[in-house]
Design an enzyme around this catalytic site. Structure first.
Site, PDB file in Angstrom:
ATOM      1  N   ASP A  13     -91.343  14.607 -32.080  1.00  0.00           N
ATOM      2  CA  ASP A  13     -89.951  14.996 -32.272  1.00  0.00           C
ATOM      3  C   ASP A  13     -89.240  13.905 -33.077  1.00  0.00           C
ATOM      4  O   ASP A  13     -89.270  12.733 -32.700  1.00  0.00           O
ATOM      5  CB  ASP A  13     -89.275  15.172 -30.909  1.00  0.00           C
ATOM      6  CG  ASP A  13     -87.927  15.878 -31.001  1.00  0.00           C
ATOM      7  OD1 ASP A  13     -87.261  15.762 -32.042  1.00  0.00           O
ATOM      8  OD2 ASP A  13     -87.548  16.548 -30.029  1.00  0.00           O
ATOM      9  N   GLN A  14     -88.635  14.298 -34.180  1.00  0.00           N
ATOM     10  CA  GLN A  14     -87.824  13.389 -34.999  1.00  0.00           C
ATOM     11  C   GLN A  14     -88.681  12.316 -35.683  1.00  0.00           C
ATOM     12  O   GLN A  14     -88.272  11.169 -35.828  1.00  0.00           O
ATOM     13  CB  GLN A  14     -86.710  12.768 -34.157  1.00  0.00           C
ATOM     14  CG  GLN A  14     -85.428  12.493 -34.950  1.00  0.00           C
ATOM     15  CD  GLN A  14     -84.159  12.647 -34.131  1.00  0.00           C
ATOM     16  OE1 GLN A  14     -83.995  13.627 -33.412  1.00  0.00           O
ATOM     17  NE2 GLN A  14     -83.240  11.717 -34.252  1.00  0.00           N
ATOM     18  N   CYS A  53     -83.855  20.354 -33.673  1.00  0.00           N
ATOM     19  CA  CYS A  53     -84.901  20.661 -32.697  1.00  0.00           C
ATOM     20  C   CYS A  53     -85.143  22.150 -32.470  1.00  0.00           C
ATOM     21  O   CYS A  53     -86.271  22.640 -32.606  1.00  0.00           O
ATOM     22  CB  CYS A  53     -84.559  19.993 -31.372  1.00  0.00           C
ATOM     23  SG  CYS A  53     -84.481  18.189 -31.468  1.00  0.00           S
ATOM     24  N   HIS A 104     -87.919  22.988 -25.492  1.00  0.00           N
ATOM     25  CA  HIS A 104     -86.550  23.188 -25.979  1.00  0.00           C
ATOM     26  C   HIS A 104     -86.259  24.661 -26.253  1.00  0.00           C
ATOM     27  O   HIS A 104     -85.740  25.034 -27.295  1.00  0.00           O
ATOM     28  CB  HIS A 104     -86.278  22.339 -27.227  1.00  0.00           C
ATOM     29  CG  HIS A 104     -84.849  21.902 -27.320  1.00  0.00           C
ATOM     30  ND1 HIS A 104     -84.445  20.838 -28.082  1.00  0.00           N
ATOM     31  CD2 HIS A 104     -83.713  22.390 -26.747  1.00  0.00           C
ATOM     32  CE1 HIS A 104     -83.141  20.683 -27.981  1.00  0.00           C
ATOM     33  NE2 HIS A 104     -82.672  21.619 -27.176  1.00  0.00           N
ATOM     34  N   ASP A 304     -91.170  18.285 -35.609  1.00  0.00           N
ATOM     35  CA  ASP A 304     -90.175  19.339 -35.820  1.00  0.00           C
ATOM     36  C   ASP A 304     -89.217  19.003 -36.970  1.00  0.00           C
ATOM     37  O   ASP A 304     -88.774  19.882 -37.698  1.00  0.00           O
ATOM     38  CB  ASP A 304     -89.405  19.644 -34.534  1.00  0.00           C
ATOM     39  CG  ASP A 304     -88.704  18.434 -33.928  1.00  0.00           C
ATOM     40  OD1 ASP A 304     -88.939  17.291 -34.377  1.00  0.00           O
ATOM     41  OD2 ASP A 304     -87.913  18.624 -32.972  1.00  0.00           O
ATOM     42  N   HIS A 305     -88.910  17.727 -37.145  1.00  0.00           N
ATOM     43  CA  HIS A 305     -88.024  17.266 -38.227  1.00  0.00           C
ATOM     44  C   HIS A 305     -88.117  15.755 -38.282  1.00  0.00           C
ATOM     45  O   HIS A 305     -88.847  15.141 -37.490  1.00  0.00           O
ATOM     46  CB  HIS A 305     -86.574  17.715 -38.004  1.00  0.00           C
ATOM     47  CG  HIS A 305     -86.048  17.344 -36.648  1.00  0.00           C
ATOM     48  ND1 HIS A 305     -85.651  16.070 -36.339  1.00  0.00           N
ATOM     49  CD2 HIS A 305     -85.891  18.081 -35.526  1.00  0.00           C
ATOM     50  CE1 HIS A 305     -85.252  16.029 -35.081  1.00  0.00           C
ATOM     51  NE2 HIS A 305     -85.395  17.231 -34.549  1.00  0.00           N
TER      52      HIS A 305
END
Length: 479
Positions: A13-14, A53, A104, A304-305
């Site tokens: 994540d991130q 997210c 999420h 995800d990003h």
């Protein structure tokens, strides 16, 4: 060996697309991810079409672009009701689908097609308010929080460090490393290999919260980077320096810190989380080896990003710039599982999270429902191939809302509230230090026309009479 391979998808994540040793980052150390790249294909131009997210994960799980899965920005509390997901479809092909870590989705315990989920979503404000029903509260529904309290007491929490989940403030994790959420996701994923059905192929989704803030790596990893001379964030010739200097100091601001020492702490916290994650991926690989499944498992690593991490005086995500939208993607496998795979190669094709679902189903020999993504299986044996000539990205973000077109070589950004255009030549300027729209009017016109074609049938009204129209209503969820 079974006829069908196991498939392990590791999602961070991130995680910035450039934050890998194998991508040439001058500071970050990722030996286990580099190993996966050396035995597979590294996709240099992987992106998240809606880089926050929930929307990004909707694209991953459904194979759809933002316009079609309806999540074009960040909004909590909207039920996930998709007829087809990567887990539901691979189960139809005889796979057991297990997930560990961040989902999420809404409601929190929605399985979205998985057989089983060990849940840890990180700190979610919307799931921790006192007004939230007990069933939906993270203090009841999140498995990691329940486990942490069982181990350390009823009041133990990830925010005992004093850090917030969108903050650039950094410090080491305050408990023993074994209690860190990254270790927990690894342990749950590895434990699945103990109790799984030995005669059934598996789809294992190890979904890590980190390096998403809080920036709280174990002390070893934090100190590792605090002791290094780190490259500072990218600040270009187009930044609004006066606005940044005048902005208030907020621990969870959309801009990064101003103090140089705090900038270094931010970088050390973020990079420390990455190397900690990398080493835990190494532990998961060893678990596969001991379970005698490593040679029968295709491993996919992605995120995800990204994270702006101080680039352009920005922090967090949701914007069109490389730190936010560019993500890592590695597909790694023995040649016995993917005959002809060009192990150790790099692919320049523009790919996106929506491509993972059709890729996984293709590799599993499963039928794929209609999706917007493309299978990348062919690129594993022909890394010089392509699946698209451009990608349309977008994010509803109030006055910061934007749409963009990115290719292998360049990027055009249209800020949909103000109408401001930006253009970057990524071949010569991968850190987006020079905004060169004025010097490239012909190319800007070409990419603007491409964006108009992408948006001309949208209900928001982004296009009228063949021209882009700024200021159209742009909610984060399309009804």
């Amino acid at each position: 060996m079974r006829k069908k391979p196991n498939i392990l998808v590791i999602m961070a994540d991130q995680f910035r697309g450039d934050a890998l040793s194998c991508m040439g980052h001058p500071d970050v150390k990722t030996p286990y991810l580099d190993t996966l790249a050396s035995r597979g294909v590294l996709f240099e131009n992987a992106y998240s079409a809606c880089p926050s997210c929930i929307a990004a994960r909707a694209g991953f799980h459904t194979g759809l672009k933002p316009e079609n899965h309806k999540r074009v920005g960040y909004e909590d509390g909207i039920a996930w009701k998709y007829p087809h997901t990567i887990a539901s479809e691979i189960r139809k092909a005889g796979y057991y689908a297990n997930a560990s870590g961040k989902m999420h989705v809404h409601p929190l315990r929605n399985l979205i097609g998985f057989d089983h989920v060990d849940l840890h979503d990180g700190y979610l404000h919307a799931a921790r308010f006192q007004s939230i029903p007990y069933r939906e509260s993270q203090k009841n529904a999140d498995d990691y929080y329940h486990w942490l309290r069982c181990c350390l007491g009823a009041d133990a929490d990830v925010i005992d460090t004093g850090l917030e989940c969108n903050s650039w403030v950094a410090r080491p994790w305050c408990y023993d490393e074994k209690y860190h959420p990254t270790n927990w996701v690894t342990d749950r994923a590895a434990d699945f290999l103990r109790w799984k059905d030995p005669d059934k192929p598996f789809f294992l989704y190890a979904s890590y919260l980190k390096p998403h803030p809080p920036l709280d790596p174990p002390e070893y990893y934090y100190n590792m980077y605090m002791g290094m001379d780190l490259r500072m964030p990218a600040v270009g010739n187009w930044e609004d320096e006066e606005a940044f200097k005048a902005s208030p100091v907020l621990f969870d601001s959309k801009t990064g810190p101003k103090d140089k020492f705090e900038i270094k702490q931010m970088l050390a916290g973020y990079y420390g989380l990455i190397t900690h994650l990398d080493h835990q991926i190494g532990k998961l690989i060893q678990a596969l080896v001991e379970a005698q499944e490593y040679d029968n498992t295709i491993i996919i690593f992605t995120a995800d990003h990204g994270e702006e991490l101080g680039d352009h005086h920005l922090f967090r995500k949701s914007r069109a710039y490389e730190g936010s939208g560019h993500i890592p993607l590695i597909i790694s496998a023995p040649e016995a599982l993917i005959p002809g795979i060009k192990r150790g190669s790099r692919c320049r094709a523009v790919v996106e999270l929506m491509d993972i679902m059709p890729t996984v189903l293709d590799l599993a020999g499963a039928k794929c429902p209609p999706v917007d993504g493309h299978s990348l299986k062919g690129l594993l044996t022909d890394p010089d191939g392509r699946v698209r000539d451009h990608l349309h990205g977008e994010h509803s973000y109030g006055p910061l809302s934007s749409h963009w077109i990115v290719t292998e070589h360049d990027k055009y950004i249209w800020n949909s509230e103000s109408g401001k255009e930006e253009y970057f030549n990524l071949d010569t300027d991968p850190r987006e230090l020079e905004e060169v729209s004025d010097a490239n009017p012909v190319r800007v016109s070409e990419l603007r026309a491409t964006l108009i074609k992408e948006l001309e049938n949208r209900k928001e009204g982004f296009v009228k009479d063949g021209r882009l129209v700024p200021g159209a209503p742009y909610p984060p969820y399309l009804k």
